[in-house]
Motif scaffolding. Structure first.
Motif, short mmCIF file in Angstrom:
data_model
loop_
_atom_site.label_atom_id
_atom_site.label_comp_id
_atom_site.label_asym_id
_atom_site.label_seq_id
_atom_site.Cartn_x
_atom_site.Cartn_y
_atom_site.Cartn_z
N TYR A 1 0.83 -1.21 0.00
CA TYR A 1 0.00 0.00 0.00
C TYR A 1 0.86 1.26 0.00
N SER A 2 1.85 1.29 0.90
CA SER A 2 2.66 2.51 0.97
C SER A 2 3.47 2.68 -0.31
N LYS A 3 3.81 1.58 -0.94
CA LYS A 3 4.60 1.66 -2.16
C LYS A 3 3.75 2.10 -3.36
N LEU A 4 2.53 1.61 -3.41
CA LEU A 4 1.72 1.81 -4.62
C LEU A 4 0.73 2.96 -4.54
N SER A 5 0.36 3.36 -3.33
CA SER A 5 -0.63 4.45 -3.27
C SER A 5 0.13 5.76 -3.02
N ASN A 6 -0.41 6.82 -3.52
CA ASN A 6 0.29 8.10 -3.49
C ASN A 6 -0.18 8.93 -2.29
N LEU A 7 0.49 8.74 -1.16
CA LEU A 7 0.06 9.44 0.06
C LEU A 7 0.27 10.95 -0.05
N GLU A 8 1.33 11.36 -0.76
CA GLU A 8 1.57 12.81 -0.93
C GLU A 8 0.40 13.47 -1.66
N HIS A 9 -0.13 12.77 -2.64
CA HIS A 9 -1.28 13.30 -3.37
C HIS A 9 -2.48 13.44 -2.46
N LYS A 10 -2.67 12.48 -1.58
CA LYS A 10 -3.80 12.55 -0.65
C LYS A 10 -3.63 13.75 0.29
N LYS A 11 -2.39 13.98 0.73
CA LYS A 11 -2.13 15.14 1.60
C LYS A 11 -2.46 16.43 0.87
N LEU A 12 -2.04 16.49 -0.39
CA LEU A 12 -2.28 17.68 -1.20
C LEU A 12 -3.78 17.95 -1.35
N CYS A 13 -4.53 16.91 -1.55
CA CYS A 13 -5.99 17.05 -1.66
C CYS A 13 -6.53 17.73 -0.39
N ALA A 14 -6.06 17.23 0.78
CA ALA A 14 -6.55 17.76 2.05
C ALA A 14 -6.10 19.21 2.25
N LEU A 15 -4.82 19.50 1.92
CA LEU A 15 -4.30 20.86 2.11
C LEU A 15 -5.06 21.86 1.25
N ASN A 16 -5.34 21.48 0.01
CA ASN A 16 -6.06 22.38 -0.88
C ASN A 16 -7.46 22.66 -0.38
N ILE A 17 -8.14 21.61 0.04
CA ILE A 17 -9.53 21.80 0.49
C ILE A 17 -9.58 22.59 1.78
N GLY B 1 -7.54 24.82 2.58
CA GLY B 1 -7.01 26.16 2.34
C GLY B 1 -5.73 26.43 3.10
N ILE B 2 -4.91 25.42 3.25
CA ILE B 2 -3.65 25.60 3.96
C ILE B 2 -2.54 25.90 2.96
N GLY B 3 -1.77 26.94 3.26
CA GLY B 3 -0.69 27.32 2.34
C GLY B 3 -1.16 28.47 1.47
N THR B 4 -0.22 29.35 1.07
CA THR B 4 -0.60 30.54 0.32
C THR B 4 -0.64 30.31 -1.18
N GLU B 5 0.40 29.65 -1.70
CA GLU B 5 0.41 29.48 -3.15
C GLU B 5 -0.60 28.41 -3.57
N GLU B 6 -0.99 28.49 -4.81
CA GLU B 6 -1.90 27.50 -5.37
C GLU B 6 -1.18 26.16 -5.47
N LYS B 7 -1.67 25.15 -4.78
CA LYS B 7 -1.01 23.84 -4.86
C LYS B 7 -1.65 23.07 -6.00
N GLU B 8 -1.17 23.38 -7.19
CA GLU B 8 -1.76 22.71 -8.36
C GLU B 8 -1.42 21.22 -8.27
N ASP B 9 -2.44 20.43 -8.33
CA ASP B 9 -2.24 19.01 -8.17
C ASP B 9 -1.83 18.37 -9.47
N LYS B 10 -0.56 18.05 -9.54
CA LYS B 10 -0.08 17.43 -10.77
C LYS B 10 -0.06 15.91 -10.66
N LYS B 11 -0.47 15.44 -9.49
CA LYS B 11 -0.32 14.00 -9.29
C LYS B 11 -1.62 13.23 -9.45
#
Ligand code: SF4
Ligand code: FE
Length: 489
Positions: free
Chosen positions: A459-475, A477-487
């Motif tokens: 699971y840790s190898k195949l699933s993209n945990l960083e992408h999941k974090k990014l989803c949460a951060l964007n929703i 509204g954490i962080g100033t710059e636009e976290k464009e999700d490229k993943k």
């Protein structure tokens, strides 16, 4: 394509060494032994169904190598449709056997070896793929059964193969010359091995450079000189030497007739060697095989669960409580879990993609989830089956008591449920539930195709945990710059 009878006849011609409970069997009588014949019957069904026009679409396919019609168990998947049909085929066969028919392990080993040898040759300039294709042609032409042989005994799990006190705890190459290699070691929990023709040996894990001798993949006849098979015990296996009713599933048995296969200096000619020291590809071979086999489990155990659910419902009918609300609710819960298993296997197949060789591979993350579900949901399905069936599953007198001239009448009288159903039929269904939800079957659901931790690691190898974090951060509204999700996949 062979028929089931031809398959059985061909097994008698082997010169195989099988020990059961300390005794060496006569090689032509191996398949008649009470501990083994059920597994042979189950595997034989994979041959008979392929010759039945009703199952032609699921059981047969056109070989991409020869254009001939072949048994699907010898095929290399050429499309998503092939992957999906494999799962449907397994569910269908399991509904007929209620247990393992063993032929999927070699099927998966061949598919894994096919694509990995292709990639290995491209990168390293070896010629393993062409050799493997020759082996595959032989398998397709003769319709033989191949046992997939991956799991090594492993000794001290904290040590790598080359660090073990005993170097034979993982299968390894002990010598090589211009004719071939000599291998030594053992393979454990070998499903269907004693009723196969060949075994396809693979490494048990990704190897490092120092474990070079352990990175070996090759095909060997199961009766080659130096090979001994020691058959495993199962829950209630001595009942197989008695009558049919007490076995629960006398025709097909329980699980896959596993054994410990000892390889004592076995010679393998070079044309049957498909990896020898290429450590960097050993991990890929292991993972590919594991994913193909984990793909199966929602099909195979989905079908097995259909039988368990059916048996539970029949037991409720025979006992007069099928209309009770809690029974209906439990049956529905079981159906939900069985379909969840199946859905995941279909999903990992539908998301399959071609490999560089052209052979199709399942979605590895979903395949792991599919098997992981089995390690939990089968326990829940079986728990509910035992709940519905009642204590009789554990306390019922024997078939001999039923047939006894003195006391048989009491069994027929007191083991009856509803008056219209003979006690004998109620006993048969209770024994089937005992067989299918008992020790050996449950342990196979846990560890077959890899223990739960082997799936979690993926699971840790195949699933993209960083992408999941990014989803949460964007929703959030954490962080100033636009976290464009490229993943996003
Ligand atoms: Fe096939 Fe494995 Fe299921 Fe047996 S347990 S029927 S070999 S997938
Ligand atoms: Fe299995």
């Amino acid at each position: 394509m062979m028929t089931g009878q031809e398959y059985k006849d061909s097994l008698r011609k082997r010169n195989i060494k099988v020990y059961i409970k300390g005794k060496l069997l006569k090689s032509n009588e191996v398949i008649d032994h009470p501990f083994i014949r059920g597994h042979v019957n189950a595997a034989a069904l994979t041959y008979d169904l392929a010759n039945d026009p009703m199952y032609e679409d699921l059981m047969t396919v056109t070989s991409h190598l020869t254009g001939k019609k072949i048994n699907r168990f010898t095929h290399i998947h050429q499309s998503v449709d092939d992957l999906v049909k494999k799962v449907k085929m397994l569910r269908m066969i399991s509904q007929k056997t209620g247990t393992c028919y063993q032929r999927c392990v070699g099927f998966d080993a061949m598919n894994a070896t096919y694509s990995v040898t292709y990639e290995m040759d491209k990168k390293l300039g070896t010629n393993y793929h062409e050799r493997f294709k020759e082996f595959l042609l032989h398998v397709q032409d003769t319709d033989i059964m191949v046992a997939g042989a991956m799991t090594d005994p492993k000794g001290d799990r904290s040590l790598r193969p080359s660090q073990q006190a005993d170097p034979d705890l993982f299968v390894h190459v002990v010598s090589k010359d211009d004719k071939g290699i000599i291998i030594r070691g053992a393979k454990a929990h070998m499903t269907g091995m004693v009723n196969s023709h060949e075994m396809l040996i693979m490494p048990t894990m990704g190897m490092k450079k120092e474990d070079k001798d352990y990175a070996v993949c090759c095909a060997v006849p199961v009766d080659a000189p130096g090979i001994i098979h020691i058959f495993g015990r199962q829950t209630n296996d001595d009942r197989k030497c008695e009558g049919d009713i007490d076995q629960g599933n006398a025709k097909y048995g329980i699980v896959g007739g596993e054994c410990l296969t000892v390889l004592e200096d076995v010679f393998v000619p070079w044309n049957s060697v498909f990896m020898c020291g290429e450590t960097e590809f050993s991990g890929a071979l292991v993972e590919r095989f594991a994913c193909y086999h984990r793909q199966n489990y929602g099909g195979c155990k989905g079908g097995v669960s259909d039988v368990v659910i059916g048996a539970s419902a029949v037991m409720a009918d025979y006992s007069g409580y099928s209309k009770a609300g809690h029974i209906k609710e439990k049956i529905n819960e079981m159906i939900h879990m069985a379909e969840t298993l199946y859905a995941c296997s279909i999903a990992c197949s539908a998301e399959g993609k071609p490999t560089a060789s052209g052979a199709y591979f399942v979605d590895p993350l979903l395949a792991n989830v599919s098997k992981h579900n089995v390690t939990k949901l089968i326990y829940d399905i079986d728990r509910l089956a035992q709940d519905i069936a009642g204590g009789i599953v554990a306390t019922m007198p024997s078939e001999s008591d039923l047939n006894d001239p003195e006391i048989g009448k009491y069994i027929r009288k007191y083991l009856k449920g509803v008056s219209s159903v003979p006690a004998e039929d109620r006993m048969k269904i209770a024994r089937l539930i005992e067989n299918m939800t008992g020790g050996t079957a449950l342990v196979e659901s846990m560890h077959g195709a890899g223990s739960p931790q082997a799936q979690k690691v993926m699971y840790s190898k195949l699933s993209n945990l960083e992408h999941k974090k990014l989803c949460a951060l964007n929703i959030a509204g954490i962080g100033t710059e636009e976290k464009e999700d490229k993943k996003v996949d």
